[in-house]
Design a protein around this motif. Sequence first.
Motif, PDB file in Angstrom:
ATOM      1  N   VAL A  34       0.836  -1.205   0.000  1.00 40.68           N
ATOM      2  CA  VAL A  34       0.000   0.000   0.000  1.00 40.68           C
ATOM      3  C   VAL A  34       0.869   1.253   0.000  1.00 40.68           C
ATOM      4  O   VAL A  34       0.532   2.259  -0.634  1.00 40.68           O
ATOM      5  CB  VAL A  34      -0.960  -0.013   1.208  1.00 40.68           C
ATOM      6  CG1 VAL A  34      -1.659   1.340   1.368  1.00 40.68           C
ATOM      7  CG2 VAL A  34      -1.997  -1.121   1.041  1.00 40.68           C
ATOM      8  N   TRP A  72      -4.964   3.356   2.705  1.00 44.13           N
ATOM      9  CA  TRP A  72      -5.418   2.005   3.088  1.00 44.13           C
ATOM     10  C   TRP A  72      -6.905   2.024   3.413  1.00 44.13           C
ATOM     11  O   TRP A  72      -7.676   1.204   2.914  1.00 44.13           O
ATOM     12  CB  TRP A  72      -4.606   1.544   4.292  1.00 44.13           C
ATOM     13  CG  TRP A  72      -4.960   0.201   4.871  1.00 44.13           C
ATOM     14  CD1 TRP A  72      -6.153  -0.166   5.440  1.00 44.13           C
ATOM     15  CD2 TRP A  72      -4.121  -0.957   4.956  1.00 44.13           C
ATOM     16  NE1 TRP A  72      -6.106  -1.456   5.885  1.00 44.13           N
ATOM     17  CE2 TRP A  72      -4.869  -1.973   5.600  1.00 44.13           C
ATOM     18  CE3 TRP A  72      -2.818  -1.223   4.570  1.00 44.13           C
ATOM     19  CZ2 TRP A  72      -4.335  -3.238   5.863  1.00 44.13           C
ATOM     20  CZ3 TRP A  72      -2.284  -2.480   4.832  1.00 44.13           C
ATOM     21  CH2 TRP A  72      -3.033  -3.472   5.457  1.00 44.13           C
ATOM     22  N   ARG A  83      -9.615   0.345   0.853  1.00 43.18           N
ATOM     23  CA  ARG A  83      -9.584  -1.047   1.337  1.00 43.18           C
ATOM     24  C   ARG A  83     -10.567  -1.928   0.562  1.00 43.18           C
ATOM     25  O   ARG A  83     -10.239  -3.076   0.213  1.00 43.18           O
ATOM     26  CB  ARG A  83      -9.881  -1.098   2.837  1.00 43.18           C
ATOM     27  CG  ARG A  83      -9.819  -2.513   3.418  1.00 43.18           C
ATOM     28  CD  ARG A  83      -9.539  -2.482   4.914  1.00 43.18           C
ATOM     29  NE  ARG A  83     -10.524  -1.684   5.621  1.00 43.18           N
ATOM     30  CZ  ARG A  83     -11.718  -2.131   6.039  1.00 43.18           C
ATOM     31  NH1 ARG A  83     -12.072  -3.382   5.767  1.00 43.18           N
ATOM     32  NH2 ARG A  83     -12.531  -1.354   6.697  1.00 43.18           N
TER      33      ARG A  83
END
Length: 362
Positions: free
Chosen positions: A7, A26, A30
């Motif tokens: 990430v 993130w 996600r």
Amino acid sequence: MAYVYLVALLSSLSGQTSCVQIADYWSNHRAALETVFEDFPKQDISHDTVRHLLMLIDPEQFQSFYGRLVEPLLHKFTSRIVAVDGQAVKASRRSGERAGKYILTFYDTENGIALGQKLIGSKENEITHAASMVEGLDLAGCIVTTDALNTQEKFASALIQRKADYCLAVKQNHKSLFYDIQLSFVDRTETRTLEIEKVELGHGRIETRKISVLPGSCLSAALLKKWIGLDEGTIIKATAESINKTTGEISSLDRYYISSLNFFNAHIAEQCARAVRRHWGIENDLHYVLDVNFYQDRTQCKNANYLQNRVLLNKWALGMIRKLQKEEETETGKEAKSVKRIMAKLQSPTAALEALAALINK
């Protein structure tokens, strides 16, 4: 841990390399990442977790990993110009220090990719590190350029041993060499001089750049003994004359260089002019862009590992963007989008992964 680092790489492509930005990336993406990676964690992470993990990575191991990532993207044609220079991270300065931490970089100006970097300690000088960094890099066939600070006999010798050529700036920190070169051009004979001129218009002025080249053998035997490769190489005088279009004021500046490029090479003046000019790519295409688009000079930190890894993350992202720009120019025949526009496009994890896959496959 692997996903945190993944990430971090994806986030860096959009210019987001701080701990908070990586943690937010993130969280915000996600759902998209879970569709690509089935075992992607179902919970968010904190910026402290990101910071701790970036601090834990050994910079040398991260640089080795970085090298494996960029190696397939390097076109290793001969006479690549590799510029060497340092950059201060101003905001990393501690109380009592005159300047922030300093990072020395080897930058491939043709491919637009940093080949390696090293953090210079507050009580150290970059002079002592340039020669040692040469050992870990594949510079065969390259022309390595540097400013006068790194014009050192040990550095020149290390480059020749690695089958690279050098083009090193000379100033009065090497007085005997500097004045000997000056006198050589004053006493020159036209039959032994090659010259090339280039006139450019821009920024409200007319610039004329002239490169004059003489064989290195013009210098004294004592100097030739010190500088390996210079006996068959060249000495260079670069003259830049500028005319202000508004006021008509004329200014002129002479700069001097030594090079191991053989004086009898075909188009030696053009080779030298290219080496001298391309050296500024490390300032204009790397350092300036890192500060403007990645806010690198505002990076505040006390941990050396974190700083080195964060800076290398910036350089990796910029290297990928440079390759995407070149691919776009090749495909369209037009000027590529700006770094900012490409960064905006790569904010999506899907777009970033597709772009990386396309580069690797090519």
